[in-house]
Design an enzyme around this catalytic site. Structure first.
Site, mmCIF file in Angstrom:
data_model
loop_
_atom_site.group_PDB
_atom_site.id
_atom_site.type_symbol
_atom_site.label_atom_id
_atom_site.label_comp_id
_atom_site.label_asym_id
_atom_site.label_seq_id
_atom_site.Cartn_x
_atom_site.Cartn_y
_atom_site.Cartn_z
ATOM 1 N N GLU A 107 0.875 -1.169 0.000
ATOM 2 C CA GLU A 107 0.000 0.000 0.000
ATOM 3 C C GLU A 107 0.916 1.224 0.000
ATOM 4 O O GLU A 107 1.552 1.534 0.999
ATOM 5 C CB GLU A 107 -0.906 0.022 1.235
ATOM 6 C CG GLU A 107 -1.800 1.262 1.297
ATOM 7 C CD GLU A 107 -2.536 1.413 2.618
ATOM 8 O OE1 GLU A 107 -2.702 2.563 3.072
ATOM 9 O OE2 GLU A 107 -2.937 0.392 3.210
ATOM 10 N N ARG B 154 1.566 10.107 0.844
ATOM 11 C CA ARG B 154 2.167 11.036 1.801
ATOM 12 C C ARG B 154 3.440 11.652 1.230
ATOM 13 O O ARG B 154 4.050 12.503 1.864
ATOM 14 C CB ARG B 154 2.489 10.303 3.111
ATOM 15 C CG ARG B 154 1.267 9.758 3.834
ATOM 16 C CD ARG B 154 1.661 9.015 5.088
ATOM 17 N NE ARG B 154 0.533 8.283 5.666
ATOM 18 C CZ ARG B 154 0.629 7.478 6.699
ATOM 19 N NH1 ARG B 154 1.803 7.276 7.285
ATOM 20 N NH2 ARG B 154 -0.431 6.849 7.164
ATOM 21 N N LYS C 25 -11.355 -0.277 6.442
ATOM 22 C CA LYS C 25 -10.117 -0.127 7.206
ATOM 23 C C LYS C 25 -10.493 0.371 8.604
ATOM 24 O O LYS C 25 -11.321 1.275 8.737
ATOM 25 C CB LYS C 25 -9.227 0.891 6.487
ATOM 26 C CG LYS C 25 -7.925 1.255 7.189
ATOM 27 C CD LYS C 25 -7.181 2.278 6.335
ATOM 28 C CE LYS C 25 -5.890 2.732 6.989
ATOM 29 N NZ LYS C 25 -5.148 3.677 6.134
#
Length: 207
Positions: free
Chosen positions: A40, A44, A128
């Site tokens: 994943e 960022r 999630k």
């Protein structure tokens, strides 16, 4: 095989922040060769889309997700780069509906009953649980599981010492973690050390 089933086979999803996309293919190689054929890649960093593209080109069969996706533009970047799925830290109905319109699976973050119900209203059953530990950890997750027929991927504070506590909850199909892919080792090209951390995941996880 569904995305959830593929992730459930892997059990732990490496959550990666990569600053230099030129290192992405090598990182993918280390993950695959040491038992975690999944990543994943979080938005960022500015290099996220390029890193995903490099991984996809080098390893077409690798399971690759885009993480920390917050906008429609990032959804488009992720799809263009070749992701299999998208992950967001929270539940943004606009982002969810946009992903659905693009036929790309999104796993949004939730951490309370209201969020779960909103997700279910949007037709989602794979979520999630984030940030897992600050949100009450396994106790909170068990409470949600007792009420809602959904499946969770806890992320945020998951470590070698608590990962099995999460994986042993029937509604948990996989966990996300950063401990086996520290940015400092990627930055310094310490591939042997990364390989060791990745390989250790298999020995930590209970069969």
């Amino acid at each position: 095989m569904s995305l959830e089933q593929r992730l459930a086979e892997i059990k732990v999803v490496p959550v990666i922040a990569i600053k230099d996309a030129s290192k992405a293919a090598k990182l993918a190689e280390v993950l695959i060769e040491n038992g975690l054929p999944c990543a994943e890649v979080t938005f960022r960093t500015e290099q996220a889309a390029d890193a995903i593209r490099a991984m996809r080109k080098a390893y077409p069969e690798m399971l690759i997700g885009a993480g920390t996706v917050l906008t429609k533009e990032q959804v488009d970047e992720s799809i263009d780069a070749g992701v299999d799925f998208i992950v967001s830290p929270g539940l943004n109905p606009t982002t969810v509906k946009y992903c659905q319109s693009k036929s790309i699976t999104i796993v949004p973050g939730v951490n309370c009953p209201s969020h779960v119900e909103q997700a279910m209203e949007l037709g989602l059953k794979t979520l999630k649980f984030f940030p897992a530990e600050p949100s009450g950890g396994t106790a909170m997750l068990k409470a949600l599981t007792a009420v809602y027929p959904v499946r969770f991927m806890p992320t945020g504070g998951v470590t070698p010492s608590n990962v099995n506590s999460y994986l042993n909850i029937p509604s948990v199909f996989a966990c996300g973690g950063t401990w086996m892919v520290p940015g400092s080792l990627i930055d310094e090209n310490k591939w042997d050390e990364l390989a060791k951390l990745v390989k250790e995941v298999a020995s930590i996880i209970e069969a």
